[in-house]
Structures are given as structure tokens and as C-alpha cells.
Design an enzyme around this catalytic site. Structure first.
Site, PDB file in Angstrom:
ATOM      1  N   HIS A 180      -0.023   1.059  -4.166  1.00 25.25           N
ATOM      2  CA  HIS A 180       0.474   2.817  -3.953  1.00 25.25           C
ATOM      3  C   HIS A 180       1.644   2.960  -4.965  1.00 25.25           C
ATOM      4  O   HIS A 180       2.281   1.987  -5.423  1.00 25.25           O
ATOM      5  CB  HIS A 180       0.461   3.187  -2.436  1.00 25.25           C
ATOM      6  CG  HIS A 180       1.672   2.726  -1.904  1.00 25.25           C
ATOM      7  ND1 HIS A 180       1.921   1.340  -1.369  1.00 25.25           N
ATOM      8  CD2 HIS A 180       2.817   3.267  -1.288  1.00 25.25           C
ATOM      9  CE1 HIS A 180       3.015   1.253  -0.853  1.00 25.25           C
ATOM     10  NE2 HIS A 180       3.707   2.191  -0.966  1.00 25.25           N
ATOM     11  N   HIS A 238       4.658   4.118  -4.627  1.00 24.97           N
ATOM     12  CA  HIS A 238       6.006   4.269  -4.235  1.00 24.97           C
ATOM     13  C   HIS A 238       7.023   3.287  -5.183  1.00 24.97           C
ATOM     14  O   HIS A 238       6.469   2.292  -5.531  1.00 24.97           O
ATOM     15  CB  HIS A 238       6.206   4.005  -2.765  1.00 24.97           C
ATOM     16  CG  HIS A 238       5.891   5.249  -1.833  1.00 24.97           C
ATOM     17  ND1 HIS A 238       5.477   4.941  -0.430  1.00 24.97           N
ATOM     18  CD2 HIS A 238       5.861   6.464  -2.228  1.00 24.97           C
ATOM     19  CE1 HIS A 238       5.117   5.936   0.051  1.00 24.97           C
ATOM     20  NE2 HIS A 238       5.311   6.957  -1.045  1.00 24.97           N
ATOM     21  N   ASP A 251       9.283   1.411  -4.447  1.00 25.91           N
ATOM     22  CA  ASP A 251       9.482  -0.124  -3.937  1.00 25.91           C
ATOM     23  C   ASP A 251       8.398  -0.961  -4.147  1.00 25.91           C
ATOM     24  O   ASP A 251       8.238  -2.176  -3.803  1.00 25.91           O
ATOM     25  CB  ASP A 251      10.068   0.006  -2.493  1.00 25.91           C
ATOM     26  CG  ASP A 251       9.147   0.327  -1.516  1.00 25.91           C
ATOM     27  OD1 ASP A 251       8.595   1.531  -1.740  1.00 25.91           O
ATOM     28  OD2 ASP A 251       8.969  -0.133  -0.557  1.00 25.91           O
ATOM     29  N   HIS A 252       7.307  -0.381  -4.683  1.00 28.79           N
ATOM     30  CA  HIS A 252       5.967  -1.169  -5.106  1.00 28.79           C
ATOM     31  C   HIS A 252       5.914  -1.232  -6.741  1.00 28.79           C
ATOM     32  O   HIS A 252       4.696  -1.949  -6.984  1.00 28.79           O
ATOM     33  CB  HIS A 252       4.714  -0.839  -4.278  1.00 28.79           C
ATOM     34  CG  HIS A 252       4.941  -0.937  -2.619  1.00 28.79           C
ATOM     35  ND1 HIS A 252       4.431  -1.743  -1.999  1.00 28.79           N
ATOM     36  CD2 HIS A 252       5.967  -0.145  -1.838  1.00 28.79           C
ATOM     37  CE1 HIS A 252       4.961  -1.567  -0.714  1.00 28.79           C
ATOM     38  NE2 HIS A 252       5.644  -0.688  -0.602  1.00 28.79           N
ATOM     39  N   HIS A 271      -0.568   6.732   4.243  1.00 27.00           N
ATOM     40  CA  HIS A 271       0.652   6.605   3.865  1.00 27.00           C
ATOM     41  C   HIS A 271       0.908   7.179   2.292  1.00 27.00           C
ATOM     42  O   HIS A 271       2.004   8.000   2.388  1.00 27.00           O
ATOM     43  CB  HIS A 271       1.049   5.107   3.631  1.00 27.00           C
ATOM     44  CG  HIS A 271       2.264   4.591   3.308  1.00 27.00           C
ATOM     45  ND1 HIS A 271       3.435   5.027   3.966  1.00 27.00           N
ATOM     46  CD2 HIS A 271       2.790   4.191   1.756  1.00 27.00           C
ATOM     47  CE1 HIS A 271       4.484   4.557   3.344  1.00 27.00           C
ATOM     48  NE2 HIS A 271       4.313   4.224   2.156  1.00 27.00           N
ATOM     49  N   ASP A 314       1.371  -0.774   2.521  1.00 24.64           N
ATOM     50  CA  ASP A 314       2.154  -0.083   3.508  1.00 24.64           C
ATOM     51  C   ASP A 314       1.117   0.800   4.326  1.00 24.64           C
ATOM     52  O   ASP A 314       1.542   1.619   5.142  1.00 24.64           O
ATOM     53  CB  ASP A 314       3.247   1.149   2.963  1.00 24.64           C
ATOM     54  CG  ASP A 314       4.308   0.383   2.118  1.00 24.64           C
ATOM     55  OD1 ASP A 314       4.468  -1.158   2.113  1.00 24.64           O
ATOM     56  OD2 ASP A 314       5.071   1.075   1.692  1.00 24.64           O
ATOM     57  N   HIS A 326       5.958  -5.313   3.709  1.00 27.90           N
ATOM     58  CA  HIS A 326       7.399  -5.140   4.141  1.00 27.90           C
ATOM     59  C   HIS A 326       7.388  -5.961   5.387  1.00 27.90           C
ATOM     60  O   HIS A 326       6.481  -6.379   6.148  1.00 27.90           O
ATOM     61  CB  HIS A 326       7.708  -3.835   4.698  1.00 27.90           C
ATOM     62  CG  HIS A 326       7.800  -2.812   3.540  1.00 27.90           C
ATOM     63  ND1 HIS A 326       9.142  -2.606   2.925  1.00 27.90           N
ATOM     64  CD2 HIS A 326       7.129  -2.028   3.063  1.00 27.90           C
ATOM     65  CE1 HIS A 326       9.048  -1.574   2.192  1.00 27.90           C
ATOM     66  NE2 HIS A 326       7.809  -1.210   2.092  1.00 27.90           N
TER      67      HIS A 326
HETATM   68 FE    FE Z   1       7.073   0.180   0.842  1.00 23.77          FE
HETATM   69 ZN    ZN Z   2       5.037   3.158   0.594  1.00 17.91          ZN
END
Ligand code: FE
Ligand code: ZN
Length: 256
Positions: A57, A59, A61-62, A115, A134, A172
Site C-alpha cells: 500500500h 503509506h 513507511d512502506h 487500512h 498493514d 510491523h
Molecule cells: Fe505501516
Molecule cells: Zn500503513
């Protein structure tokens, strides 16, 4: 075509990237790219080059490492079609209808929105592996940022329906925090209590709590257990539809 070598790589504060390496072809793939530096270092250490990136996805942090890894290795970048405009550098946009493989290993794309609206999960049926980003965490699930609870429940149900022994890698290391909440909603669950004790020991030893399995999550993860009479009773929701019990759990966890 050989068995895949799997490296679970901690990145940033609590993210994971997973490296997959197929020894016969020498090909390497990564699931999500939280940090180009951490991924490059892990590749250099093993003498691998990154051929493919599979993004769950949009985001940051990915996807934060996508641009640098693509520029450095010429990596292909696969990600959800529904988020194509939000993942810079995407070279292949996929849906549940896409035919996908890595080094001869077939991959099924599961559409798992909630999400984020385009979130996808990568399932490797021949390897018994699933990468849930996530959407599903061990003992927990992602926050519903873009979707609706019923949609998220539907997405989690697709993962829960995979074969019991399927190994789950998620985005995570949230297991210990999730465990505390799980114990408040189903303290009588003996399998959960055992898992929490193991998780505490793993974290104390600095070890990851992944992979988990579909069977273990079905037995312990409250977000896959809205059918549990104990959970329903504790929430005052005996006999309520599963997605409603799930929605209430998600709401309670947000406040925990
Ligand atoms: Fe994440
Ligand atoms: Zn995420």
C-alpha cells in the site's frame, strides 16, 4: 526452481521488509520498501541484487525506499492498481485478476482494502507464504484509515480463509502491544495466554515474533475471532453479526 530463502528485515522504528531470494535463478524480491539504506545493506551483506519490489500500500513507511532502490538496481515495482497514482515509480499495477509470479513461484493478489482503499496482500500458494502488509498483524490488525469496518472485516476474512499452515509476514512488529489488548477482550483464551508468554520471551530476547500462521492467528487474534462467545459476551454483543463485533473491537483498540 528452488525453495525461497526468506530474510525478515527490521526497518525504521517497527517496520519489516521481507527479502525473498531464489537461489537457482539468483533473483531477489522485497515486500515493501520502508528504508532503501537498510535494504541495500542487507543485500550487500548477502551479495544479492534487488530485481523486484512488491508494495502492499501507498503509506510512506512502506514506499519510502522505492525511488532509490529502483534507481540503483533497476528494480521492477509492483503495487495495487487502485493506488497507482500514489506510489511513485510503479512499473506494474495489479488487481486480484493479475497473473503474477516471482522466479517461477506463483503469486495470488488478494484485494484487502480497509487500512487503505487499494491495499493488497501477496499470497504465494506453492510456498505457503502470505504478506499481509498493514491489513493483518499478529494478534491485531491495521487501523481503518480509508475504508469502512465491514470492508476491513471482509479483507481479514480472505486472509483467514487461507490454509491453516500458511506462514504470515506482516508490515510491523506490533505483536506485544496487540497482545495486551487481546488479553483484555479474551482473558480466558489458553492458546492466547501461551502465545503472549512466547511473544514476551521473543521480544525480551530481541527476536521478531514473525512469521505467525493462519491457524495461530485464528486461535488467538481477537480481530479474527468475533465469533467467540467469550468476546461477544464481554462486549455485550451476543449473537451480533461478525463484522459488527469486529468493528467494536477495532473501536476499543483505537482507544486502548
Ligand atoms: Fe505501516
Ligand atoms: Zn500503513
Amino acid at each position: 526452481m528452488g525453495a525461497l530463502e526468506i530474510v525478515l528485515l527490521p526497518c525504521l522504528a517497527d517496520n519489516y521488509c521481507v527479502l525473498l531470494h531464489e537461489p537457482d535463478s539468483g533473483e531477489t524480491a522485497a515486500i515493501d520498501a520502508p528504508s532503501a539504506a537498510a535494504i541495500k545493506a542487507a543485500l550487500v551483506e548477502r551479495g544479492w541484487r534487488l530485481n523486484h519490489l512488491f508494495i502492499t500500500h501507498h503509506h510512506a513507511d512502506h514506499t519510502g525506499g522505492v525511488a532509490e532502490l529502483k534507481a540503483f538496481y533497476g528494480t521492477t515495482v509492483t503495487g495495487p492498481e487502485a493506488e497507482a497514482d500514489r506510489i511513485p515509480g510503479l512499473t506494474r499495477a495489479v488487481t486480484a485478476a493479475s497473473d503474477l509470479e516471482f522466479a517461477g513461484h506463483p503469486i495470488k493478489v488478494l484485494e484487502t482494502p480497509g487500512h487503505t482503499l487499494g491495499h493488497v496482500t501477496y499470497y504465494f500458494p506453492n510456498d505457503g507464504l502470505v504478506f499481509t502488509g498493514d491489513t493483518l498483524f499478529s494478534l491485531g490488525c491495521g487501523k481503518i484509515f480509508e475504508g469502512e469496518p465491514e470492508m476491513m472485516w471482509d479483507s481479514l476474512s480472505k486472509i483467514a480463509a487461507l490454509p491453516d499452515e500458511t506462514e504470515i509476514y506482516c508490515g510491523h512488529e506490533y505483536t506485544l502491544n496487540n497482545a495486551r489488548f487481546a488479553l483484555t477482550v479474551e482473558p480466558e483464551n489458553e492458546v492466547l495466554k501461551k502465545r503472549v508468554a512466547e511473544v514476551e520471551a521473543m521480544r525480551t530476547a530481541g527476536k521478531p515474533t514473525l512469521p505467525t500462521t493462519v491457524a495461530l492467528e485464528q486461535a488467538t487474534n481477537p480481530f479474527l475471532r468475533p465469533k467467540s462467545r467469550a468476546i461477544q459476551a464481554r462486549l455485550g454483543m451476543l449473537g451480533a453479526p461478525e463484522w459488527e463485533v469486529f468493528a467494536r473491537l477495532r473501536q476499543l483498540k483505537n482507544k486502548a
